[in-house]
Design a protein around this motif. Sequence first.
Motif, PDB file in Angstrom:
ATOM      1  N   ALA A  49       0.834  -1.214   0.000  1.00 49.92           N
ATOM      2  CA  ALA A  49       0.000   0.000   0.000  1.00 49.92           C
ATOM      3  C   ALA A  49       0.863   1.256   0.000  1.00 49.92           C
ATOM      4  O   ALA A  49       0.514   2.256  -0.638  1.00 49.92           O
ATOM      5  N   VAL A  50       2.018   1.218   0.694  1.00 52.11           N
ATOM      6  CA  VAL A  50       2.917   2.377   0.691  1.00 52.11           C
ATOM      7  C   VAL A  50       3.497   2.565  -0.711  1.00 52.11           C
ATOM      8  O   VAL A  50       3.592   3.679  -1.227  1.00 52.11           O
ATOM      9  N   GLN A  51       3.860   1.458  -1.353  1.00 51.41           N
ATOM     10  CA  GLN A  51       4.419   1.521  -2.710  1.00 51.41           C
ATOM     11  C   GLN A  51       3.440   2.202  -3.680  1.00 51.41           C
ATOM     12  O   GLN A  51       3.852   2.941  -4.573  1.00 51.41           O
ATOM     13  N   LEU A  52       2.132   1.957  -3.484  1.00 55.45           N
ATOM     14  CA  LEU A  52       1.124   2.587  -4.356  1.00 55.45           C
ATOM     15  C   LEU A  52       1.164   4.111  -4.257  1.00 55.45           C
ATOM     16  O   LEU A  52       0.677   4.804  -5.137  1.00 55.45           O
ATOM     17  N   ARG A  53       1.689   4.623  -3.132  1.00 57.54           N
ATOM     18  CA  ARG A  53       1.742   6.076  -2.944  1.00 57.54           C
ATOM     19  C   ARG A  53       3.079   6.662  -3.418  1.00 57.54           C
ATOM     20  O   ARG A  53       3.442   7.785  -3.020  1.00 57.54           O
ATOM     21  N   ALA A  54       3.796   5.912  -4.215  1.00 56.42           N
ATOM     22  CA  ALA A  54       5.071   6.368  -4.795  1.00 56.42           C
ATOM     23  C   ALA A  54       6.069   6.766  -3.719  1.00 56.42           C
ATOM     24  O   ALA A  54       6.784   7.759  -3.852  1.00 56.42           O
ATOM     25  N   ILE A  55       6.089   6.016  -2.617  1.00 60.79           N
ATOM     26  CA  ILE A  55       7.077   6.223  -1.556  1.00 60.79           C
ATOM     27  C   ILE A  55       8.020   5.017  -1.606  1.00 60.79           C
ATOM     28  O   ILE A  55       7.566   3.881  -1.675  1.00 60.79           O
ATOM     29  N   ASP A  56       9.341   5.287  -1.583  1.00 58.39           N
ATOM     30  CA  ASP A  56      10.335   4.193  -1.590  1.00 58.39           C
ATOM     31  C   ASP A  56      10.179   3.371  -0.329  1.00 58.39           C
ATOM     32  O   ASP A  56      10.233   3.925   0.769  1.00 58.39           O
ATOM     33  N   VAL A  57      10.033   2.064  -0.456  1.00 62.30           N
ATOM     34  CA  VAL A  57       9.785   1.257   0.740  1.00 62.30           C
ATOM     35  C   VAL A  57      10.767   0.095   0.826  1.00 62.30           C
ATOM     36  O   VAL A  57      11.082  -0.545  -0.180  1.00 62.30           O
ATOM     37  N   THR A  58      11.281  -0.114   2.043  1.00 64.99           N
ATOM     38  CA  THR A  58      12.157  -1.252   2.343  1.00 64.99           C
ATOM     39  C   THR A  58      11.501  -2.056   3.467  1.00 64.99           C
ATOM     40  O   THR A  58      11.049  -1.473   4.452  1.00 64.99           O
ATOM     41  N   VAL A  59      11.463  -3.368   3.293  1.00 65.44           N
ATOM     42  CA  VAL A  59      10.965  -4.236   4.367  1.00 65.44           C
ATOM     43  C   VAL A  59      12.166  -4.847   5.067  1.00 65.44           C
ATOM     44  O   VAL A  59      13.110  -5.300   4.416  1.00 65.44           O
ATOM     45  N   VAL A  60      12.141  -4.834   6.399  1.00 65.21           N
ATOM     46  CA  VAL A  60      13.185  -5.511   7.167  1.00 65.21           C
ATOM     47  C   VAL A  60      12.524  -6.586   8.027  1.00 65.21           C
ATOM     48  O   VAL A  60      11.516  -6.332   8.674  1.00 65.21           O
ATOM     49  N   SER A  61      13.054  -7.804   7.931  1.00 65.76           N
ATOM     50  CA  SER A  61      12.462  -8.904   8.693  1.00 65.76           C
ATOM     51  C   SER A  61      13.493 -10.016   8.836  1.00 65.76           C
ATOM     52  O   SER A  61      14.666  -9.829   8.508  1.00 65.76           O
ATOM     53  N   LEU A  62      13.060 -11.167   9.322  1.00 65.29           N
ATOM     54  CA  LEU A  62      14.005 -12.250   9.624  1.00 65.29           C
ATOM     55  C   LEU A  62      13.960 -13.388   8.609  1.00 65.29           C
ATOM     56  O   LEU A  62      14.791 -14.297   8.658  1.00 65.29           O
ATOM     57  N   GLU A  63      12.982 -13.358   7.676  1.00 64.58           N
ATOM     58  CA  GLU A  63      12.833 -14.466   6.745  1.00 64.58           C
ATOM     59  C   GLU A  63      14.049 -14.566   5.818  1.00 64.58           C
ATOM     60  O   GLU A  63      14.561 -13.536   5.358  1.00 64.58           O
ATOM     61  N   PRO A  64      14.510 -15.793   5.520  1.00 63.07           N
ATOM     62  CA  PRO A  64      15.622 -15.947   4.577  1.00 63.07           C
ATOM     63  C   PRO A  64      15.190 -15.554   3.165  1.00 63.07           C
ATOM     64  O   PRO A  64      13.994 -15.512   2.858  1.00 63.07           O
ATOM     65  N   GLU A  65      16.192 -15.300   2.347  1.00 62.61           N
ATOM     66  CA  GLU A  65      15.972 -14.802   0.986  1.00 62.61           C
ATOM     67  C   GLU A  65      15.020 -15.703   0.177  1.00 62.61           C
ATOM     68  O   GLU A  65      14.227 -15.226  -0.626  1.00 62.61           O
ATOM     69  N   GLU A  66      15.085 -17.029   0.402  1.00 63.24           N
ATOM     70  CA  GLU A  66      14.286 -17.949  -0.425  1.00 63.24           C
ATOM     71  C   GLU A  66      12.853 -18.118   0.101  1.00 63.24           C
ATOM     72  O   GLU A  66      12.054 -18.850  -0.466  1.00 63.24           O
TER      73      GLU A  66
END
Length: 338
Positions: free
Chosen positions: A190-207
């Motif tokens: 939803a943030v991406q839809l507002r043309a705001i650069d977004v980064t998610v930080v979490s613990l899940e591995p890349e795959e």
Amino acid sequence: MRALGLDFERRTVREIDLAEPRRPGAGEVLLRIHEVGVCATDRELTHFRFGIPPEGESVLALGHEALAEIVEVGSGVEELSVGDWVVPSIRRPCSPACVSCREGRCDLCRTDGYTERGITRAHGYFTGFVTDPADALIRVPTTLLDFAVLAEPLSVVEKAIETALRAHPGEARSACVIGAGPVGLLTALAVQLRAIDVTVVSLEPEEHPRVSMLRQAGISYVRNTTPPPADLVFEASGAESAAIAAMDWLSPCGVMVLIGAPEVSVPVPCVRMVIHNLTVTGVVNASRMHFELALEDLARIRPNLLEKMILRRGFGDWRESLASAPPVPKVVHRITSP
Ligand SMILES: [Zn+2]
Ligand SMILES: [Zn+2]
């Protein structure tokens, strides 16, 4: 009528027998429940740390993320008709209504006297039929039926974004979302839809499937490392360590919104908050406006991403759903077939 409920006497989750709902009175409609989503709130409810059954009862039917069809309309209901599809809002006004509840903003209730379907003093939607006030329902376009069960969790995200943008004194250009669960993913989309650069930080591995979904959406992901400074930080993990660390990730004038609720208190960096004009706030629940924004955004997010959000199960598969969160972000139970 079969329902999935909490038994507060035996402190267990089980299928319970609920009375058939009453015929709809003035201003009410009868709903046939089609689908119900399960979230972390439901899993926490099964530990009996919060949740209250309706007055005089010892069981509470679960389910607060629902998609339903109207099958009967009471007198005086003009805006909704039989055959309409709806998502219900969750919170109902306190009585006598406080100033927020009187203005239709019971998500901002000034008392603890509200009720919440499936959580606080009101049965939820994990059952076949429910009678509800028409003004608590938001109509769903038929083009969105496959994904409308996401409207309730997304409505809380919409409130978080609206709150953050309102609190930021300038123009927010960057955001960080903590947590890649269903709420974190919906927030990032939803943030991406507002043309705001977004980064998610979490613990899940890349795959992990949820990380692949973010990559497919073109959203940056960092695993357990410090993300770039952000104008807006959305805490959707409920993790104490994340809530503490995230205060340092805010750019000057930044706003942090707590959507997840860490169970412990975290220290407040008062000096930094003052010299950098920081805001930290929390949100719960959502208003009609946020549900409508959620439905608008569901129509804008790519369907192939939304399809990856949902794992559908039958009514009786609730044990698995309540025991642990699956890799697919949102478990949805089919209650009745159209
Ligand atoms: Zn939920
Ligand atoms: Zn109120």
